[in-house]
Design an enzyme around this catalytic site. Sequence first.
Site, PDB file in Angstrom:
ATOM      1  N   LYS A  34       0.761  -1.231  -0.027  1.00  0.00           N
ATOM      2  CA  LYS A  34      -0.007  -0.107  -0.030  1.00  0.00           C
ATOM      3  C   LYS A  34       0.820   1.267  -0.043  1.00  0.00           C
ATOM      4  O   LYS A  34       2.131   1.258   0.182  1.00  0.00           O
ATOM      5  CB  LYS A  34      -0.977   0.107   1.236  1.00  0.00           C
ATOM      6  CG  LYS A  34      -0.041  -0.017   2.607  1.00  0.00           C
ATOM      7  CD  LYS A  34      -1.072  -0.398   3.756  1.00  0.00           C
ATOM      8  CE  LYS A  34      -0.541  -0.336   5.126  1.00  0.00           C
ATOM      9  NZ  LYS A  34      -1.172  -0.818   6.088  1.00  0.00           N
ATOM     10  N   ARG A 132     -10.918   0.054  15.459  1.00  0.00           N
ATOM     11  CA  ARG A 132     -10.441   0.685  14.230  1.00  0.00           C
ATOM     12  C   ARG A 132     -11.723   0.726  13.077  1.00  0.00           C
ATOM     13  O   ARG A 132     -12.457   1.183  12.540  1.00  0.00           O
ATOM     14  CB  ARG A 132      -9.235   0.659  13.561  1.00  0.00           C
ATOM     15  CG  ARG A 132      -8.786   1.767  12.646  1.00  0.00           C
ATOM     16  CD  ARG A 132      -7.495   1.683  12.088  1.00  0.00           C
ATOM     17  NE  ARG A 132      -7.116   0.395  11.588  1.00  0.00           N
ATOM     18  CZ  ARG A 132      -5.897   0.307  11.011  1.00  0.00           C
ATOM     19  NH1 ARG A 132      -5.096   1.321  10.982  1.00  0.00           N
ATOM     20  NH2 ARG A 132      -5.620  -0.934  10.430  1.00  0.00           N
ATOM     21  N   TYR A 253      15.976  29.325   8.313  1.00  0.00           N
ATOM     22  CA  TYR A 253      14.801  29.881   8.682  1.00  0.00           C
ATOM     23  C   TYR A 253      14.653  29.853  10.096  1.00  0.00           C
ATOM     24  O   TYR A 253      14.985  29.055  10.704  1.00  0.00           O
ATOM     25  CB  TYR A 253      13.741  29.139   8.215  1.00  0.00           C
ATOM     26  CG  TYR A 253      13.466  29.394   6.457  1.00  0.00           C
ATOM     27  CD1 TYR A 253      12.892  30.718   5.962  1.00  0.00           C
ATOM     28  CD2 TYR A 253      13.264  28.204   5.383  1.00  0.00           C
ATOM     29  CE1 TYR A 253      12.573  31.010   4.917  1.00  0.00           C
ATOM     30  CE2 TYR A 253      13.113  28.374   4.444  1.00  0.00           C
ATOM     31  CZ  TYR A 253      12.530  29.903   3.826  1.00  0.00           C
ATOM     32  OH  TYR A 253      12.541  30.098   2.489  1.00  0.00           O
ATOM     33  N   MET A 301      12.282  23.933   2.127  1.00  0.00           N
ATOM     34  CA  MET A 301      11.462  23.047   0.963  1.00  0.00           C
ATOM     35  C   MET A 301      12.257  22.145   0.154  1.00  0.00           C
ATOM     36  O   MET A 301      11.875  21.200  -0.014  1.00  0.00           O
ATOM     37  CB  MET A 301      10.646  24.235   0.266  1.00  0.00           C
ATOM     38  CG  MET A 301       9.712  23.379  -0.668  1.00  0.00           C
ATOM     39  SD  MET A 301       8.770  24.464  -1.757  1.00  0.00           S
ATOM     40  CE  MET A 301       7.248  24.586  -0.534  1.00  0.00           C
TER      41      MET A 301
HETATM   42  C1  LIG Z   1      -0.837  -2.051   6.724  1.00  0.00           C
HETATM   43  C2  LIG Z   1      -1.281  -3.068   7.270  1.00  0.00           C
HETATM   44  C3  LIG Z   1      -0.507  -3.957   7.647  1.00  0.00           C
HETATM   45  C4  LIG Z   1       1.281  -3.929   7.170  1.00  0.00           C
HETATM   46  O1  LIG Z   1       1.604  -3.612   8.466  1.00  0.00           O
HETATM   47  P1  LIG Z   1       3.290  -3.526   9.017  1.00  0.00           P
HETATM   48  O2  LIG Z   1       3.359  -2.972  10.471  1.00  0.00           O
HETATM   49  O3  LIG Z   1       3.846  -2.199   7.905  1.00  0.00           O
HETATM   50  O4  LIG Z   1       3.782  -4.826   8.729  1.00  0.00           O
HETATM   51  C5  LIG Z   1      -0.738  -5.233   7.741  1.00  0.00           C
HETATM   52  N1  LIG Z   1      -2.135  -5.416   7.955  1.00  0.00           N
HETATM   53  C6  LIG Z   1      -3.299  -4.310   7.912  1.00  0.00           C
HETATM   54  C7  LIG Z   1      -4.365  -4.401   8.144  1.00  0.00           C
HETATM   55  C8  LIG Z   1      -2.662  -3.276   7.457  1.00  0.00           C
HETATM   56  O5  LIG Z   1      -3.344  -1.991   7.301  1.00  0.00           O
END
Ligand SMILES: *Cc1c(COP(=O)(O)O)cnc(C)c1O
Length: 357
Positions: A34, A132, A253, A301
Site C-alpha cells: 500500500k 478501528r 529559517y 522546502m
Molecule cells: C498496513 C497493514 C499491514 C502491514 O503492517 P506493517 O506494520 O507495515 O507490517 C498489515 N495489515 C493491515 C490490516 C494493514 O493495514
Amino acid sequence: MSRPAYASIDLDALRGNYTIARQMHGGRVLAVLKADAYGHGAAACARALAGLADGYAVAFTDEALALRQAGIDAPILVLEGAFDAPETHTAVRHGLWLAMHRSDQIAWLAEASTASDAGIHAWLKVDSGMHRAGFVGAEVKAAHQALQAIPAVSQVTLMTHFARADEPHSDMTAMQMQSFDTATAGLPGPRSLCNSAGLMAWPDARHDWGRAGIMLYGADPLPASGATLRPVMTLRSEIIGVRELAAGEPVGYGATFITPRPTRVGLVAMGYADGYPRNAPNGTPVAIDGQAGRLIGRVSMDMLTVDLTDHPQAGIGSNVELWGAQVPVSDVARAAGTIAYEILSNVKRVRRIHTSS
Ligand SMILES: *Cc1c(COP(=O)(O)O)cnc(C)c1O
C-alpha cells in the site's frame, strides 16, 4: 546535470527481507504494497517479488487496479475493502480479494457476484480490540454466515489487526489473540493476524497468513529484535554549497541554529518537499561521504544544511545519505518525532532508482 537527489531502492534487499518474513512466519505471507509500497514504488516491488511472494496487499481498490494494469496477476488483498457496490463489481472482475469490515460490503459482494465469479476469496475483518474496523463478538458469526451464503464465495479468511504488537511488554496483543479466538471459535477457514511486529514478536499469533509491510522495507518495527533486515531505500543527495561562518551566526529559517563555534556549513539538495521531515531537529543523523554527520538549522522546502566542521575533506559534490544503510531510517524518524512508516511513504519528487543484481 540534473539535481543529485534520489532514492535508490535495493530490490535484492526487498527480496531478502521478504524471505526472512516468510521463514519467521512459517505459513504464507502477503507483501503489503500500500501507499506505493511505503514510498518504494509498488509496481517495481511487486515485480521484484514475483514468484517469491504468496500475494500482495494494498489499502484500496485503485491501488490494486494499478498493479493489475502493471501486469501483476498474483492475488491482491484490498485491506479496506470496497467503498460501494460498483467498486465491488470491478474488484470481483479483476479477481481481487476483498476485506469485509462492514455488513454493507457483504451485501455489495452478494449483489456484484454471479455464479460465473466462482472462487471468490473474501477476508472477514474481526475487531479484536483495536476498535478501528471490523466485526465484534457475535457479529462475526453472522457476517461469516452471510459470506458463506454467497454462492461465488469459496473461501473466507478470518483476519484481525493488532494495535500494540510493536510493544513486547504490553499484554494487549495476547488479549486481542484471545478475543479473536473467542469470536471465531468453530468457524472454518484460514486465519491472518500478523503485521510485521506481530509475526516478529508474537509466535503464537502466526497462523496461516502473515501481512508483512514495514519489515519488507528493512525498518524494524521493534525496539531491539535483532532481526537482520536490510534497508531497501537509500535517500541520497550531494553538497551543493559550502560556507564558513564565525561563531554566533544564525543558519536557516527562524535562525533556530546559532553557530557555537566557527562552523563550516554544507548545503544539501534535499528538503521537505522531497519528503525529508521538516521537523527533524538540529543533530539529526546524516552520513557525509560515509562518515557520521548531523543536520543543523531548519529544513527548507528544497534544501537543508549539515555541519561540515568535522568533515574537512568534504566539499561540493560530497555524497550525503539522509537515510539508508548508514543512517537507519528509524533513527531519523525518532529524531523527527514520527515513525519510519510516515517518512518512507512521504518520499516524493526525488528520482527513484531501482537496482537489482
Ligand atoms: C498496513 C497493514 C499491514 C502491514 O503492517 P506493517 O506494520 O507495515 O507490517 C498489515 N495489515 C493491515 C490490516 C494493514 O493495514
